[in-house]
Scaffold this active site. Structure first.
Site, PDB file in Angstrom:
ATOM      1  N   ASN A  30       0.841  -1.191   0.000  1.00 36.11           N
ATOM      2  CA  ASN A  30       0.000   0.000   0.000  1.00 36.11           C
ATOM      3  C   ASN A  30       0.888   1.257   0.000  1.00 36.11           C
ATOM      4  O   ASN A  30       0.538   2.254   0.605  1.00 36.11           O
ATOM      5  CB  ASN A  30      -0.872  -0.064   1.270  1.00 36.11           C
ATOM      6  CG  ASN A  30      -1.941   0.988   1.284  1.00 36.11           C
ATOM      7  OD1 ASN A  30      -2.314   1.520   0.233  1.00 36.11           O
ATOM      8  ND2 ASN A  30      -2.422   1.323   2.467  1.00 36.11           N
ATOM      9  N   SER A  67      -2.688   3.784  17.986  1.00 37.76           N
ATOM     10  CA  SER A  67      -3.714   4.699  17.474  1.00 37.76           C
ATOM     11  C   SER A  67      -4.674   5.074  18.578  1.00 37.76           C
ATOM     12  O   SER A  67      -4.929   4.278  19.500  1.00 37.76           O
ATOM     13  CB  SER A  67      -4.473   3.969  16.365  1.00 37.76           C
ATOM     14  OG  SER A  67      -5.682   4.627  16.078  1.00 37.76           O
ATOM     15  N   ALA A  68      -5.260   6.258  18.450  1.00 39.23           N
ATOM     16  CA  ALA A  68      -6.306   6.675  19.386  1.00 39.23           C
ATOM     17  C   ALA A  68      -7.518   5.750  19.305  1.00 39.23           C
ATOM     18  O   ALA A  68      -8.385   5.796  20.171  1.00 39.23           O
ATOM     19  CB  ALA A  68      -6.737   8.106  19.068  1.00 39.23           C
ATOM     20  N   THR A  69      -7.551   4.902  18.295  1.00 38.09           N
ATOM     21  CA  THR A  69      -8.649   3.936  18.178  1.00 38.09           C
ATOM     22  C   THR A  69      -8.701   3.016  19.414  1.00 38.09           C
ATOM     23  O   THR A  69      -9.769   2.492  19.742  1.00 38.09           O
ATOM     24  CB  THR A  69      -8.517   3.118  16.861  1.00 38.09           C
ATOM     25  OG1 THR A  69      -9.743   2.482  16.584  1.00 38.09           O
ATOM     26  CG2 THR A  69      -7.411   2.091  16.917  1.00 38.09           C
ATOM     27  N   TYR A 113      -9.248  -3.983  12.892  1.00 34.25           N
ATOM     28  CA  TYR A 113      -8.064  -3.116  12.802  1.00 34.25           C
ATOM     29  C   TYR A 113      -7.672  -2.621  14.197  1.00 34.25           C
ATOM     30  O   TYR A 113      -6.520  -2.742  14.624  1.00 34.25           O
ATOM     31  CB  TYR A 113      -8.345  -1.918  11.861  1.00 34.25           C
ATOM     32  CG  TYR A 113      -7.438  -0.749  12.134  1.00 34.25           C
ATOM     33  CD1 TYR A 113      -6.109  -0.769  11.731  1.00 34.25           C
ATOM     34  CD2 TYR A 113      -7.906   0.374  12.825  1.00 34.25           C
ATOM     35  CE1 TYR A 113      -5.270   0.304  12.009  1.00 34.25           C
ATOM     36  CE2 TYR A 113      -7.073   1.450  13.108  1.00 34.25           C
ATOM     37  CZ  TYR A 113      -5.754   1.409  12.705  1.00 34.25           C
ATOM     38  OH  TYR A 113      -4.938   2.460  13.004  1.00 34.25           O
ATOM     39  N   LYS A 168      -4.270  -3.266  16.915  1.00 34.25           N
ATOM     40  CA  LYS A 168      -3.451  -2.258  17.613  1.00 34.25           C
ATOM     41  C   LYS A 168      -3.421  -2.550  19.124  1.00 34.25           C
ATOM     42  O   LYS A 168      -2.368  -2.501  19.761  1.00 34.25           O
ATOM     43  CB  LYS A 168      -4.003  -0.846  17.366  1.00 34.25           C
ATOM     44  CG  LYS A 168      -3.815  -0.350  15.952  1.00 34.25           C
ATOM     45  CD  LYS A 168      -2.346  -0.102  15.621  1.00 34.25           C
ATOM     46  CE  LYS A 168      -2.116   0.308  14.190  1.00 34.25           C
ATOM     47  NZ  LYS A 168      -0.740   0.252  13.749  1.00 34.25           N
ATOM     48  N   ASN A 186      -5.391  12.108  14.453  1.00 31.97           N
ATOM     49  CA  ASN A 186      -5.652  12.009  13.003  1.00 31.97           C
ATOM     50  C   ASN A 186      -4.582  12.736  12.179  1.00 31.97           C
ATOM     51  O   ASN A 186      -4.680  13.935  11.954  1.00 31.97           O
ATOM     52  CB  ASN A 186      -7.031  12.599  12.672  1.00 31.97           C
ATOM     53  CG  ASN A 186      -8.160  11.733  13.200  1.00 31.97           C
ATOM     54  OD1 ASN A 186      -8.218  11.424  14.383  1.00 31.97           O
ATOM     55  ND2 ASN A 186      -9.060  11.331  12.322  1.00 31.97           N
ATOM     56  N   LEU A 222     -11.072  11.324   5.779  1.00 33.34           N
ATOM     57  CA  LEU A 222     -11.642  12.601   5.357  1.00 33.34           C
ATOM     58  C   LEU A 222     -10.688  13.446   4.496  1.00 33.34           C
ATOM     59  O   LEU A 222     -11.052  13.897   3.408  1.00 33.34           O
ATOM     60  CB  LEU A 222     -12.067  13.403   6.597  1.00 33.34           C
ATOM     61  CG  LEU A 222     -12.655  14.789   6.301  1.00 33.34           C
ATOM     62  CD1 LEU A 222     -13.947  14.676   5.512  1.00 33.34           C
ATOM     63  CD2 LEU A 222     -12.888  15.560   7.606  1.00 33.34           C
TER      64      LEU A 222
HETATM   65  C1  UD1 Z   1     -10.090   6.473  11.155  1.00 37.94           C
HETATM   66  C2  UD1 Z   1     -10.326   5.189  11.862  1.00 37.94           C
HETATM   67  C3  UD1 Z   1      -9.305   5.056  12.960  1.00 37.94           C
HETATM   68  C4  UD1 Z   1      -7.922   5.058  12.346  1.00 37.94           C
HETATM   69  C5  UD1 Z   1      -7.738   6.317  11.523  1.00 37.94           C
HETATM   70  C6  UD1 Z   1      -6.470   6.167  10.730  1.00 37.94           C
HETATM   71  C7  UD1 Z   1     -12.713   4.735  11.600  1.00 37.94           C
HETATM   72  C8  UD1 Z   1     -14.023   4.572  12.290  1.00 37.94           C
HETATM   73  N1  UD1 Z   1     -11.682   5.098  12.350  1.00 37.94           N
HETATM   74  O1  UD1 Z   1     -10.271   7.550  12.098  1.00 37.94           O
HETATM   75  O2  UD1 Z   1      -9.500   3.850  13.646  1.00 37.94           O
HETATM   76  O3  UD1 Z   1      -6.936   5.004  13.340  1.00 37.94           O
HETATM   77  O4  UD1 Z   1      -8.815   6.505  10.605  1.00 37.94           O
HETATM   78  O5  UD1 Z   1      -6.259   7.257   9.928  1.00 37.94           O
HETATM   79  O6  UD1 Z   1     -12.616   4.553  10.401  1.00 37.94           O
HETATM   80  N2  UD1 Z   1     -15.719  11.710   7.476  1.00 37.94           N
HETATM   81  C9  UD1 Z   1     -16.684  12.239   6.629  1.00 37.94           C
HETATM   82  N3  UD1 Z   1     -16.621  11.913   5.304  1.00 37.94           N
HETATM   83  C10 UD1 Z   1     -15.633  11.116   4.780  1.00 37.94           C
HETATM   84  C11 UD1 Z   1     -14.658  10.578   5.653  1.00 37.94           C
HETATM   85  C12 UD1 Z   1     -14.738  10.895   7.009  1.00 37.94           C
HETATM   86  O7  UD1 Z   1     -17.583  12.962   7.050  1.00 37.94           O
HETATM   87  O8  UD1 Z   1     -15.626  10.863   3.572  1.00 37.94           O
HETATM   88  C13 UD1 Z   1     -15.748  12.104   8.916  1.00 37.94           C
HETATM   89  C14 UD1 Z   1     -15.840  10.946   9.884  1.00 37.94           C
HETATM   90  O9  UD1 Z   1     -17.178  10.632  10.165  1.00 37.94           O
HETATM   91  C15 UD1 Z   1     -15.080  11.534  11.100  1.00 37.94           C
HETATM   92  C16 UD1 Z   1     -14.036  12.455  10.471  1.00 37.94           C
HETATM   93  O10 UD1 Z   1     -14.529  12.739   9.170  1.00 37.94           O
HETATM   94  O11 UD1 Z   1     -15.947  12.327  11.880  1.00 37.94           O
HETATM   95  C17 UD1 Z   1     -12.658  11.819  10.361  1.00 37.94           C
HETATM   96  O12 UD1 Z   1     -12.769  10.570   9.687  1.00 37.94           O
HETATM   97  P1  UD1 Z   1     -11.476   9.755   9.215  1.00 37.94           P
HETATM   98  O13 UD1 Z   1     -10.552  10.651   8.481  1.00 37.94           O
HETATM   99  O14 UD1 Z   1     -11.951   8.529   8.496  1.00 37.94           O
HETATM  100  O15 UD1 Z   1     -10.766   9.377  10.566  1.00 37.94           O
HETATM  101  P2  UD1 Z   1     -11.359   8.623  11.867  1.00 37.94           P
HETATM  102  O16 UD1 Z   1     -12.645   7.965  11.582  1.00 37.94           O
HETATM  103  O17 UD1 Z   1     -11.308   9.578  13.006  1.00 37.94           O
END
Ligand code: UD1
Length: 337
Positions: A35, A124-126, A148, A152, A178, A199
């Protein structure tokens, strides 16, 4: 000091390699390139003017890993390698257990055999699951809800057990919040395969015209604007946290655990609006349903890392978005362009 960086061609690792080389460490990268791209390693060499020894190898190949330990004589290891997509981990959990758990076991066995007992681990904060309150401190209860996250937490547990049995190990568990942004040069950054799950890379691809519209996963959370709040941290700040952790391990602290976050939470809409400022255009978004497994709010209490490591995140959300946009616009197809 010679450091083995597993998963060393990946996003956080490539930024850490820059800081390691700038701080005078020798860097050896092991990566299976599942990856990631070897181009990131070449770019880091170009940015720093220093050489990296690169092995395309998989931690699942125990004998090959041992041969690398035998040949190189490491002083310490930073262990980034592992699969990291939550959704995928629910579909193919065995691949996650195999890669992340078995891979780590092989690494730890090689470390023990060759007497390399300094380890920085990418946690991770996860591992905090659904925290009862924020900001999150390192002594909060741990729980996970997907394969996942389980890998961790299992690796953290394994490392705590190993340390209990043998106090000659020095181990830093770094719990990332993040990570986003990119190196200021715009030459290295995040390059996910296919459609991004996270995101920031999604927003960057909408800004670049490669995806149509951002989906905001829910606006009915108990947060100021109803969208999810996270502790976004500039990847270069995060990288510098690894250098501080290595310095700490040189003082023989035993097993230590640190949150690496800024302590500040931003909502999904905050991120979109900051990215709009960085790229100079309006970004289309629509509100959709919540993503299963997401929590409302997650941000760190970073006080322990500040006190014990002398580390603190320097950059705010504006710079994270500016640097991410520079990388995205310089390299629309990531390392393939
Ligand atoms: C995610 C993982 C986390 C991991 C981290 C690694 C989940 C539930 N958690 O964190 O375990 O350690 O990535 O990088 O997947 N969002 C949107 N639209 C999108 C994508 C995200 O609205 O297309 C929102 C999500 O609901 C969240 C925020 O953006 O509120 C951040 O999301 P993301 O970047 O995926 O990170 P996490 O979910 O916090």
């Amino acid at each position: 000091m010679k450091i083995l960086v597993t998963g060393g061609a990946g996003f956080i690792a490539s930024h850490t390699n820059v800081e390691l080389l700038n701080a005078g460490y020798e860097v050896v990268v092991l990566d299976n390139l599942l990856n990631s791209s070897p181009e990131s390693v070449r770019r880091v060499e170009k940015l720093t003017g220093k050489k990296i020894t690169f092995y395309q190898e998989d931690l699942l190949h125990e004998e090959a890993v041992c041969k690398i330990f035998e040949a190189e004589g490491f002083d310490g290891v930073i262990h980034f390698a592992g699969r990291k997509a939550v959704g995928e981990s629910c579909q193919i959990p065995l691949a996650y257990f195999d890669n992340n758990i078995t891979g780590t076991l092989n690494l730890l066995k090689a470390m023990e055999r060759y007497d390399v007992k300094k380890l920085v681990f990418s946690s991770s904060a996860t591992v905090y699951g659904q925290p009862e309150t924020v900001p999150i401190r390192e002594d909060f209860p741990l729980s996970v809800s997907n394969p996942y996250g389980r890998t961790k937490l299992m690796i953290e547990d394994m490392l705590r057990d190993i340390y209990q049995s043998d106090h000659s190990w020095d181990i830093a568990l770094l719990r990332y919040f993040n990570p986003i942004g990119a190196h200021e040069s715009g030459e290295i950054g995040e390059d996910p395969n296919g459609i991004p799950n996270n995101l920031l890379p999604y927003v960057a691809k909408v800004a670049a015209g490669q995806l149509e519209c951002i989906q905001v996963f829910g606006n009915d959370y108990d947060t100021p604007d109803g969208t999810g709040v996270r502790d976004y941290i500039h990847v270069v700040d995060l990288a510098l946290g690894h250098i501080k952790a290595l310095e700490k391990l040189n003082t023989h602290p035993g097993l230590v655990t640190y949150n690496l976050g800024t302590g500040v939470g931003y909502s999904v809409l905050d991120v979109i609006h900051n990215f709009e400022k960085a790229c100079g255009k309006k970004l289309p978004y629509r509100i959709t349903g919540r993503r299963p497994g997401d929590i409302a709010t997650c941000y760190a209490d970073p006080a322990k890392a500040k006190k014990e490591l002398g580390w603190e995140a320097r950059w705010g959300i504006e710079k994270m978005c500016q640097d991410a946009w520079r990388w995205q616009s310089n390299h629309p197809n990531g390392y393939r362009s």
